[in-house]
Scaffold this motif. Structure first.
Motif, PDB file in Angstrom:
ATOM      1  N   ARG A   1       0.845  -1.187   0.000  1.00 49.91           N
ATOM      2  CA  ARG A   1       0.000   0.000   0.000  1.00 49.91           C
ATOM      3  C   ARG A   1       0.885   1.242   0.000  1.00 49.91           C
ATOM      4  NH1 ARG A   1      -1.999   3.376   4.068  1.00 49.91           N
ATOM      5  NH2 ARG A   1      -3.998   4.390   3.589  1.00 49.91           N
ATOM      6  N   ILE A   2       0.529   2.179  -0.850  1.00 52.17           N
ATOM      7  CA  ILE A   2       1.240   3.456  -0.926  1.00 52.17           C
ATOM      8  C   ILE A   2       0.200   4.550  -0.720  1.00 52.17           C
ATOM      9  CG2 ILE A   2       2.643   4.986  -2.335  1.00 52.17           C
ATOM     10  CD1 ILE A   2       3.541   2.496  -3.890  1.00 52.17           C
ATOM     11  N   ALA A   3       0.417   5.362   0.303  1.00 51.47           N
ATOM     12  CA  ALA A   3      -0.534   6.413   0.635  1.00 51.47           C
ATOM     13  C   ALA A   3       0.161   7.764   0.596  1.00 51.47           C
ATOM     14  CB  ALA A   3      -1.138   6.173   2.021  1.00 51.47           C
ATOM     15  N   ILE A   4      -0.520   8.741   0.029  1.00 52.69           N
ATOM     16  CA  ILE A   4      -0.040  10.118   0.015  1.00 52.69           C
ATOM     17  C   ILE A   4      -0.933  10.918   0.946  1.00 52.69           C
ATOM     18  CG2 ILE A   4       0.535  12.120  -1.391  1.00 52.69           C
ATOM     19  CD1 ILE A   4       0.642  10.296  -3.809  1.00 52.69           C
ATOM     20  N   GLU A   5      -0.338  11.502   1.958  1.00 48.83           N
ATOM     21  CA  GLU A   5      -1.091  12.295   2.928  1.00 48.83           C
ATOM     22  C   GLU A   5      -0.661  13.752   2.836  1.00 48.83           C
ATOM     23  OE1 GLU A   5      -0.347  10.646   6.738  1.00 48.83           O
ATOM     24  OE2 GLU A   5      -1.541   8.824   6.407  1.00 48.83           O
ATOM     25  N   LEU A   6      -1.649  14.644   2.869  1.00 46.15           N
ATOM     26  CA  LEU A   6      -1.412  16.080   2.880  1.00 46.15           C
ATOM     27  C   LEU A   6      -2.005  16.635   4.163  1.00 46.15           C
ATOM     28  CD1 LEU A   6      -1.692  15.246  -0.289  1.00 46.15           C
ATOM     29  CD2 LEU A   6      -1.700  17.724  -0.637  1.00 46.15           C
ATOM     30  N   GLU A   7      -1.255  17.517   4.831  1.00 43.66           N
ATOM     31  CA  GLU A   7      -1.744  18.073   6.087  1.00 43.66           C
ATOM     32  C   GLU A   7      -1.275  19.506   6.214  1.00 43.66           C
ATOM     33  OE1 GLU A   7      -1.718  17.083  10.898  1.00 43.66           O
ATOM     34  OE2 GLU A   7      -0.504  15.892   9.503  1.00 43.66           O
TER      35      GLU A   7
ATOM     36  N   GLU B   1       2.422  19.959   4.587  1.00 39.02           N
ATOM     37  CA  GLU B   1       3.337  18.832   4.642  1.00 39.02           C
ATOM     38  C   GLU B   1       2.752  17.688   3.839  1.00 39.02           C
ATOM     39  OE1 GLU B   1       5.775  17.733   8.189  1.00 39.02           O
ATOM     40  OE2 GLU B   1       4.532  15.916   8.135  1.00 39.02           O
ATOM     41  N   VAL B   2       3.597  17.128   2.963  1.00 36.11           N
ATOM     42  CA  VAL B   2       3.198  16.003   2.118  1.00 36.11           C
ATOM     43  C   VAL B   2       4.011  14.793   2.554  1.00 36.11           C
ATOM     44  CG1 VAL B   2       3.001  15.140  -0.233  1.00 36.11           C
ATOM     45  CG2 VAL B   2       2.719  17.584   0.213  1.00 36.11           C
TER      46      VAL B   2
ATOM     47  N   VAL C   1       8.695   6.382   5.148  1.00 36.50           N
ATOM     48  CA  VAL C   1       7.886   7.602   5.065  1.00 36.50           C
ATOM     49  C   VAL C   1       8.830   8.713   4.589  1.00 36.50           C
ATOM     50  CG1 VAL C   1       6.490   9.296   6.281  1.00 36.50           C
ATOM     51  CG2 VAL C   1       6.364   6.874   6.931  1.00 36.50           C
ATOM     52  N   PHE C   2       8.582   9.234   3.405  1.00 35.36           N
ATOM     53  CA  PHE C   2       9.302  10.397   2.893  1.00 35.36           C
ATOM     54  C   PHE C   2       8.362  11.588   2.984  1.00 35.36           C
ATOM     55  CE2 PHE C   2      11.975   7.134   1.235  1.00 35.36           C
ATOM     56  CZ  PHE C   2      13.227   7.717   1.112  1.00 35.36           C
ATOM     57  N   TRP C   3       8.850  12.669   3.552  1.00 32.93           N
ATOM     58  CA  TRP C   3       7.998  13.841   3.756  1.00 32.93           C
ATOM     59  C   TRP C   3       8.737  15.101   3.319  1.00 32.93           C
ATOM     60  CZ3 TRP C   3      10.075  17.622   6.727  1.00 32.93           C
ATOM     61  CH2 TRP C   3      11.122  17.257   7.582  1.00 32.93           C
ATOM     62  N   PHE C   4       7.946  16.066   2.957  1.00 30.73           N
ATOM     63  CA  PHE C   4       8.493  17.397   2.700  1.00 30.73           C
ATOM     64  C   PHE C   4       7.402  18.414   2.977  1.00 30.73           C
ATOM     65  CE2 PHE C   4       6.418  16.425  -1.287  1.00 30.73           C
ATOM     66  CZ  PHE C   4       5.934  17.644  -1.746  1.00 30.73           C
ATOM     67  N   SER C   5       7.836  19.614   3.250  1.00 28.17           N
ATOM     68  CA  SER C   5       6.877  20.689   3.533  1.00 28.17           C
ATOM     69  C   SER C   5       7.261  21.916   2.723  1.00 28.17           C
ATOM     70  CB  SER C   5       6.867  21.028   5.024  1.00 28.17           C
ATOM     71  OG  SER C   5       8.130  21.517   5.438  1.00 28.17           O
ATOM     72  N   PHE C   6       6.279  22.765   2.471  1.00 26.24           N
ATOM     73  CA  PHE C   6       6.517  24.010   1.743  1.00 26.24           C
ATOM     74  C   PHE C   6       5.548  25.065   2.278  1.00 26.24           C
ATOM     75  CE2 PHE C   6       3.374  21.581  -0.567  1.00 26.24           C
ATOM     76  CZ  PHE C   6       2.424  22.511  -0.959  1.00 26.24           C
ATOM     77  N   PRO C   7       5.899  26.337   2.157  1.00 28.11           N
ATOM     78  CA  PRO C   7       5.046  27.386   2.707  1.00 28.11           C
ATOM     79  C   PRO C   7       3.660  27.392   2.050  1.00 28.11           C
ATOM     80  CG  PRO C   7       7.220  28.245   2.169  1.00 28.11           C
ATOM     81  CD  PRO C   7       7.156  26.881   1.585  1.00 28.11           C
ATOM     82  N   LEU C   8       2.667  27.623   2.874  1.00 28.61           N
ATOM     83  CA  LEU C   8       1.287  27.712   2.382  1.00 28.61           C
ATOM     84  C   LEU C   8       0.960  29.167   2.069  1.00 28.61           C
ATOM     85  CD1 LEU C   8      -1.566  26.754   1.829  1.00 28.61           C
ATOM     86  CD2 LEU C   8      -2.023  26.836   4.295  1.00 28.61           C
ATOM     87  N   VAL C   9       0.708  29.422   0.816  1.00 34.92           N
ATOM     88  CA  VAL C   9       0.263  30.747   0.368  1.00 34.92           C
ATOM     89  C   VAL C   9      -1.104  30.557  -0.276  1.00 34.92           C
ATOM     90  CG1 VAL C   9       0.751  32.739  -1.077  1.00 34.92           C
ATOM     91  CG2 VAL C   9       2.646  31.460  -0.039  1.00 34.92           C
TER      92      VAL C   9
END
Length: 808
Positions: A475-481, A492-493, A557-565
Motif C-alpha cells: 500500500r502506498i498512501a499520500i497524505e497532505l496536512e 506537509e506532504v 515515510v518520505f515527507w516534505f513541507s513548503f510554505p502555504l500561500v
C-alpha cells in the motif's frame, strides 16, 4: 691598578738598584779604611820619630817619609769630596783641624836641615803624643758617621725591599685577579666562540639545506657566498663562481643590461628599486643557458665598513607550470560548462522533438471520436507526457541550481486536482506491482494555493516513483496536512509505503546525488540515484524542508513541507478556448524535422490557416524576400542555415517580411536561450511540443483578431496522414541503415542523417533506436572512428528489434 703597581715597583727597583750600585762601588769601605789607615800611619810617624830620637844614627828620611804619608792622608780627609759629609760633623772637623794644625807646625823642622830636625825630634814627639787622641777622634768620628750611614742605607734598602715586596705582592694579587678575570673572560670568549661556531654551523647548515638559493655578493655584484641550493638551481659549483658577478652567472642575456644598470645605480647613490621590496618574479639562467622563472628577494647588510647584498632566489618552474595547468584546467572547465550548456540545449531539443510528436498527435487524437476508454487512455497519456516534460524542466532546474540561478514562477493551482492527476498518471505503474495507491487530506483540506506547480509535481513524482519501485503487493498512501510552524502555515506532504525500507545508517545519505542504496526488486528498473537529490534541491528552492523515516523490511515515510500561500480560484473563463470567427493567415513554417513539420502543419491547417513549408533557414530567407506572410514560425537548429541567422537575414533585408512577426520554435526552453532568440530579432517564442492554446495566442497576436475557425478534418484523413508519416519514417530509416552498410566516410553527413531519423524514432515509439542513433551521432560528431563501427552495429540491432511504429 696593575699599571700603577708595576710603575711603583719599577721606581723602587731603580732605587734599590741605585743603592746596590752605590754599595757595589765600596766607597764607604775605602773611606773607613782611609780613616783607620790614618791612625795607623800616624802611629807609624810617631814610631819613626821616637826611633830617630833615641837612635845613635837617626833615620831622618824615614821620619820625613812617614810625615809626608800622614800629612797627605789628613790632607785627603780635609779636601776629598768623599769625606765632605764627615767634615760637616763638628767632632770630626774640629779634630781634623787640630791634627792639621799640629802637623803644619812640624813642617819647618821636617823641611829644615837635619840638625834642626834632630834637635826638634823631642818636641815633635811630644806634639805627636798630644795629637794622638785627636787622630783617634778623627778615626772614631768618621767611623761613627760611616756606621750610621751604613745603618741608614741598610734601613732604606730594607724599607725599599719591603715596599717592593708589598707592591710585588699587590701586583701578584692583581695579576692573579686579572688572571682569574682573564680566565673568566677566556671561558666566556670560548663559550661565545663555541656558540658562534655552533650558530655559524647551524646557519651554514640552514643555508646549505635551504631549498631556496642564497647568494651573497658585494656592492659591485661579485659573488661571496653560493649555497648548495644555488649550485643545484644554477648548475654551478661554489668555487667556480667565487669573485664572478651575479649578472654573469644568473641573469639571462635579455635582462643583463637592466641588471647592470640597477647595480650601477645602487653602487653610485644607494638607490634600491628591488632591494627590500619583497619577492618579485623575474627570470633566471642556468649554466646550460636555460631561462626559467624565479622569485627573487634582495636585502642589504653592513659587514664593518662594507655593504653586502643578499639574494634569495626560488625556482618556481613547477609552480608556474602548475599555475598554467590550473589556467588550462579552468579554461577546460569553462569549456566544459559551455559544452554542458550546449548539451542541455541539444538535450531539450532532442527530447522535446519526439515529445512534440507524441503530444501533438495526442492533441490531434483528442479531437477525434473516441470511446470512453480511449478518452481515458488519451487523457492519462497526455498527463504522462506533460509529466515527462516536467522531468525535462527538472533537469534544467538542476543545471540552474548548479550555476546559482534559481528561477521559478509561482501560480495558483488546485492541490486536489494536482494530486488526482499525479495519482491517475502513476496508478497503472502501481497496479503493475500489485500496489494500492491512494491520497487523502489529514484534517482540514486546502484547495487553491499559490506555489510552483512544476517543482511541487516533480518532488511528489520523484518520491512516489521510489515508493512504487521498492514496494510489492503493498500500500502506498499520500497524505497532505496543513501545519503551523514558527508562526507560519505550511503544507506537509507524506508518501508512506510498505516496501523494503531503508537501514537507519543509510538514511543520512539518501538525498545525496548518485546514491543508490540497493537494487530494485525483481524486474524493477534501477535508477541513477539522482531523484532524491533533485527533490532536495527543488524543495530547497521552494523554501521548504525534506526528510525521511524508515524501518528496514517494514516500509518508509518520505515527507516534505513548503510554505502555504493561499490562492484565489480563477474565474470561470474560456481561457483554453480558441477564439472563433477570425481570419485565415498565411504562415511560413520553417522546420527540418519531417515529423514535427507534418504535425505542426496539420495543427495549423485544422485551425484554418495556409501553411508554406521551408526545410532550412536559407529556404526561409528566399521565400520571405519574395512572398508576404502574416507569421513566420522559425525552428532554431537546422542544416544549411540556422534560425537565428535566417531571422537576421530577413530583418536586414528589404523583402515584404522585414517587419513580420517571427516566432521561434525550439525545444531549448532555458531562459538565456529565450533571451538570445529575442535579442536575435525574433518576436516571440514557442516551446516544443507545441500547445494548441499557446499557438492560438501567438496566432491571435499576429492577426490582431484571434485564430481562424477550426476546420473539421475527417478522421479517416487524419489516420491516412499519420500512416503516411509512419511509412515515410520507416522508409527513411531503412534508407539510412542501407547507406550505413556502404561504410560511408563523411562523418558530418552520418551525424546529420542520424540526427534526422533519431528525432522521428521517439515519436513513433522507438526509444531504443533513438538512443542508439544519438550515440552514433555523437561518435560521428566527435570523429571517433574507432567506436563508430560498434555504434553502427548497436543501432542496426535496435532497428531490427524495434516493434511496429505507433504514435502513442
Amino acid at each position: 691598578m696593575a699599571a700603577l703597581c708595576a710603575a711603583t715597583i719599577v721606581f723602587l727597583a731603580m732605587e734599590v738598584m741605585r743603592d746596590l750600585r752605590v754599595l757595589s762601588t765600596a766607597r764607604s769601605d775605602n773611606a773607613q779604611w782611609t780613616l783607620s789607615q790614618a791612625e795607623v800611619e800616624f802611629l807609624d810617624f810617631q814610631h819613626a820619630v821616637d826611633q830617630a830620637r833615641y837612635s845613635q844614627a837617626p833615620d831622618l828620611p824615614l821620619v820625613r817619609k812617614e810625615f809626608d804619608i800622614i800629612y797627605s792622608r789628613l790632607q785627603t780627609l780635609s779636601q776629598g769630596t768623599l769625606y765632605a759629609p764627615l767634615r760637616r760633623v763638628p767632632e770630626f772637623d774640629r779634630a781634623l783641624v787640630t791634627a792639621m794644625a799640629g802637623l803644619d807646625q812640624m813642617i819647618p823642622q821636617i823641611d829644615g836641615p837635619e840638625t834642626h830636625l834632630i834637635a826638634a825630634l823631642g818636641s815633635m814627639s811630644e806634639t805627636i803624643t798630644s795629637l794622638r787622641p785627636t787622630v783617634r777622634d778623627i778615626a772614631n768620628a768618621g767611623l761613627h758617621v760611616f756606621a750610621e750611614d751604613s745603618d741608614n742605607s741598610r734601613t732604606e734598602i730594607a724599607q725599599s725591599l719591603l715596599r717592593l715586596a708589598f707592591l710585588a705582592t699587590c701586583l701578584v694579587i692583581a695579576l692573579l685577579t686579572l688572571l682569574h678575570h682573564a680566565r673568566k673572560v677566556g671561558r666566556q670568549a670560548r663559550t661565545r666562540g663555541n656558540e658562534l661556531e655552533l650558530a655559524y654551523g647551524r646557519m651554514n647548515t640552514v643555508l646549505q639545506t635551504s631549498l631556496d638559493a642564497v647568494i651573497v655578493a658585494d656592492k659591485a655584484g661579485r659573488i661571496l657566498e653560493f649555497n648548495a641550493a644555488a649550485e643545484r638551481i644554477f648548475q654551478y659549483q661554489a668555487h667556480e663562481v667565487q669573485g664572478r658577478t651575479i649578472g654573469e652567472i644568473c641573469v639571462p642575456d635579455h635582462l643583463r643590461d637592466a641588471h647592470e644598470a640597477g647595480m650601477a645605480r645602487h653602487a653610485k647613490d644607494g638607490s634600491k628599486h628591488v632591494v627590500g621590496h619583497g619577492r618579485v618574479r623575474l627570470e633566471g639562467k642556468r649554466r646550460d643557458g636555460e631561462v626559467f622563472p624565479i622569485e627573487l628577494a634582495l636585502e642589504t647588510a653592513q659587514t664593518g665598513e662594507d655593504e653586502i647584498v643578499i639574494a634569495f632566489l626560488r625556482d618556481i618552474s613547477r609552480r608556474v607550470a602548475a599555475e598554467n595547468e590550473l589556467v588550462d584546467a579552468r579554461d577546460k572547465a569553462l569549456a566544459g560548462e559551455q559544452a554542458k550548456a550546449e548539451f542541455l540545449a541539444m538535450m531539450t531539443h532532442e527530447i522535446r522533438t519526439p515529445l512534440n510528436g507524441v503530444l501533438g498527435n495526442l492533441s490531434l487524437l483528442q479531437d477525434t471520436k473516441l470511446s470512453p476508454s480511449q478518452q481515458r487512455y488519451v487523457r492519462n497519456m497526455g498527463i504522462s507526457g506533460k509529466l515527462l516534460m516536467s522531468h525535462v524542466d527538472a533537469v534544467l532546474d538542476i543545471a540552474r541550481f548548479e550555476s546559482g540561478v534559481v528561477q521559478g514562477q509561482d501560480e495558483t493551482i488546485h492541490l486536489g486536482q494536482l494530486m488526482q492527476n499525479i495519482v491517475d498518471s502513476q496508478l497503472s505503474a502501481a497496479e503493475a506491482y500489485g500496489n494500492l495507491l491512494e491520497w487523502s487530506w489529514i484534517g482540514a483540506s486546502e484547495s487553491w494555493v499559490t506555489t510552483n506547480e512544476s517543482r511541487l509535481q516533480q518532488v511528489i513524482l520523484n518520491l512516489l516513483g521510489n515508493a512504487i519501485k521498492f514496494t510489492r503487493n503493498g500500500r502506498i498512501a499520500i497524505e497532505l496536512e496543513r501545519m503551523a510552524c514558527d508562526g507560519a502555515d505550511r503544507i506537509e506532504v507524506r508518501i508512506i509505503d510498505t516496501g523494503v525500507g531503508i537501514a537507519e545508517q543509510d538514511l543520512p545519505r539518501v538525498f545525496d546525488d548518485f546514491e543508490s542504496l540497493h537494487a530494485p526488486l525483481e524486474d524493477g528498473v534501477a535508477g541513477t540515484g539522482l531523484g532524491l537529490g533533485i527533490a532536495r534541491r527543488l524543495v530547497d528552492a521552494m523554501g521548504g524542508e525534506i526528510g525521511a523515516e524508515s524501518t528496514l523490511g517494514e516500509g518508509s515515510v518520505f515527507w516534505f513541507s513548503f510554505p502555504l500561500v493561499h490562492g484565489v480560484a480563477p474565474p470561470e473563463t474560456p481561457a483554453q478556448a480558441v477564439p472563433k470567427d477570425t481570419k485565415s493567415q498565411t504562415i511560413l513554417l520553417v522546420e527540418d524535422n519531417e515529423i514535427n513539420l507534418r504535425l505542426t502543419e496539420e495543427l495549423l491547417t485544422k485551425l484554418g490557416h495556409e501553411v508554406i513549408e521551408a526545410r532550412n533557414g536559407q529556404e526561409a530567407v528566399s521565400l520571405a524576400q519574395t512572398q508576404p506572410f502574416d507569421l513566420i514560425l522559425m525552428d532554431i537548429r537546422m542544416p544549411v542555415m540556422d534560425g537565428l541567422t535566417a531571422t537576421k537575414a530577413i530583418r536586414d533585408g528589404a523583402g515584404p517580411c522585414k517587419d513580420v512577426p517571427i516566432v521561434a520554435l525550439s525545444a531549448n526552453v532555458l531562459p538565456d536561450a529565450r533571451d538570445r532568440f529575442i535579442a536575435g530579432g525574433m518576436s516571440g517564442f514557442l516551446g516544443k511540443p507545441l500547445n494548441k492554446y499557446e499557438l492560438s495566442l501567438v496566432l491571435s497576436g499576429a492577426s490582431g483578431a484571434g485564430s481562424a475557425p477550426e476546420q473539421d478534418v475527417p478522421q479517416a484523413a487524419e489516420n491516412a496522414s499519420i500512416l503516411a508519416l509512419m511509412d515515410r519514417y520507416l522508409a527513411e530509416a531503412q534508407e539510412l541503415f542501407d547507406w550505413l552498410e556502404s561504410d560511408p566516410e563523411d562523418l558530418r553527413e552520418i551525424a546529420e542523417r542520424c540526427h534526422k531519423i533519431a528525432g522521428s524514432a521517439a515519436a513513433f515509439g522507438h526509444p531504443d533506436l533513438r538512443e542508439a542513433l544519438v550515440q552514433l551521432e555523437e561518435r560521428a560528431t566527435a570523429g571517433d572512428r574507432a567506436g563508430l563501427a560498434q555504434a553502427i552495429e548497436t543501432a542496426q540491432k535496435a532497428w531490427r528489434t524495434s516493434p511496429a511504429p505507433c504514435v502513442s
